[in-house]
Design a protein around this motif. Structure first.
Motif, PDB file in Angstrom:
ATOM      1  N   MET A   1      12.638   0.962  28.583  1.00  0.00           N
ATOM      2  CA  MET A   1      13.174   2.078  29.361  1.00  0.00           C
ATOM      3  C   MET A   1      12.430   2.190  30.690  1.00  0.00           C
ATOM      4  O   MET A   1      11.205   2.048  30.733  1.00  0.00           O
ATOM      5  N   LEU A   2      13.198   2.435  31.754  1.00  0.00           N
ATOM      6  CA  LEU A   2      12.572   2.594  33.061  1.00  0.00           C
ATOM      7  C   LEU A   2      11.793   3.901  33.126  1.00  0.00           C
ATOM      8  O   LEU A   2      12.267   4.939  32.698  1.00  0.00           O
ATOM      9  N   LYS A   3      10.611   3.812  33.688  1.00  0.00           N
ATOM     10  CA  LYS A   3       9.808   5.004  33.915  1.00  0.00           C
ATOM     11  C   LYS A   3       9.868   5.344  35.406  1.00  0.00           C
ATOM     12  O   LYS A   3       9.670   4.481  36.267  1.00  0.00           O
ATOM     13  N   GLU A  39       4.467  -3.196  35.146  1.00  0.00           N
ATOM     14  CA  GLU A  39       5.232  -2.678  34.013  1.00  0.00           C
ATOM     15  C   GLU A  39       6.722  -2.641  34.329  1.00  0.00           C
ATOM     16  O   GLU A  39       7.563  -2.967  33.480  1.00  0.00           O
ATOM     17  N   THR A  43       9.678  -4.674  32.438  1.00  0.00           N
ATOM     18  CA  THR A  43      10.842  -3.998  31.865  1.00  0.00           C
ATOM     19  C   THR A  43      12.138  -4.625  32.345  1.00  0.00           C
ATOM     20  O   THR A  43      13.081  -4.816  31.571  1.00  0.00           O
TER      21      THR A  43
END
Length: 306
Positions: A1-3, A39, A43
């Motif tokens: 999941m994108l943060k 990160e 992703t």
């Protein structure tokens, strides 16, 4: 999941040009920004930034993702603002782009009044004479002087702005008056370099195109006005730019027997901004501030005849 914090770090690196500069802007340690960027790349399964010791440049994947990343952040900010909004209060960021001359001459006062009415709006305005793509460039709306042909945008008319052939009285006294379109061929022209060199006029038989003799080419309307005031030639300029000069007699309108093609002023925004209460309120405010017809259309001083 994108943060979102990872997406924010990527956008900041892209805009700042390096991880070090992005860390300074964000008030974070360089290692934190680097970790968030790594990160995000993990992703997405793609390298977004090519890192060097001094500078970070976007890869092809990075350039493709940047527009969507900006939109993700914009949508998140808007969602927070809508949830925080109470009653009729307008809250949150509003990112605008406008042409340089119109922004400098006519937007400042009504925008400042709009901000006083809605102090919780966070306004960002960038002045640029290029045609800005609001969706790709991260703007909520853009002000355009001329037609909006992009079907991805919704356009709201703000005001009309006729174009006038103008010159200083001193220039006309020296170079001679203009009685018809053919007379323009012997005069010096101050031209806008971002468009074609043609002057277009409306007449009973359709449009007439005049290709004047160039004296000066400029890429800024305010500079063109200054050149006309200095007596360097004739310029084709919008009424919003020369209203005060015509009223004071510093410039006069040249009647060549046909009216130059006019233009309209619009606020345009992407389809997904159609429900934005901030944009709706801004359009209503600007229309009221400019008037209908707009105040800059009221006074024109003609060249002397004879």
């Amino acid at each position: 999941m994108l943060k979102l914090d990872c997406v924010s770090a990527f956008v900041c690196v892209a805009e700042a040009g390096s991880i070090t500069a992005a860390a300074q802007r964000l008030g974070l340690a360089k290692s934190v920004v680097s970790e968030r960027l790594a990160e995000l790349e993990q992703t997405l399964g793609a390298q977004l930034v090519q890192r060097t010791t001094r500078r970070s440049t976007l890869t092809e994947n990075g350039r493709i993702f940047l527009a969507r990343a900006r939109r993700l952040l914009s949508d998140a900010e808007d969602a927070v603002a809508e949830l925080a909004q109470q009653g009729s209060e307008l809250i949150g960021p509003l990112r605008l782009s406008a042409p340089v001359s119109f922004g400098a001459l006519r937007l400042a006062e009504p925008l400042f009044a709009f901000m006083r009415q809605h102090p919780r709006i966070e306004l960002s305005l960038e002045l640029d004479d290029h045609f800005v793509d609001p969706a790709a460039d991260g703007f909520d709306a853009v002000v355009r002087h001329g037609p909006v042909l992009d079907r991805r945008l919704i356009a709201h008319r703000l005001a009309s702005s006729m174009r006038h052939l103008v010159a200083s009285p001193d220039y006309l006294a020296e170079a001679g008056p203009v009685a018809c379109l053919e007379d323009l061929s012997v005069h010096r022209a101050i031209l806008y370099s971002r468009r074609g060199a043609d002057w277009r006029f409306e007449g009973p038989d359709g449009a007439t195109v005049i290709r004047p003799r160039t004296a000066l080419r400029l890429n800024n309307g305010l500079m063109m006005r200054s050149a006309a005031l200095a007596g360097l030639g004739i310029a084709l300029l919008p009424s919003f730019m020369v209203h005060e000069d015509l009223t004071a007699g510093r410039l006069v309108v040249i009647d060549a027997g046909a009216a130059p093609q006019g233009a309209e002023l619009f606020v345009a925004h992407p389809l997904d901004r159609a429900t934005s209460s901030k944009i709706k309120a801004l359009v209503t405010h600007l229309r009221a501030a400019f008037g209908n017809p707009s105040f800059w259309e009221h006074t024109t001083r003609q060249q002397p005849r004879g």
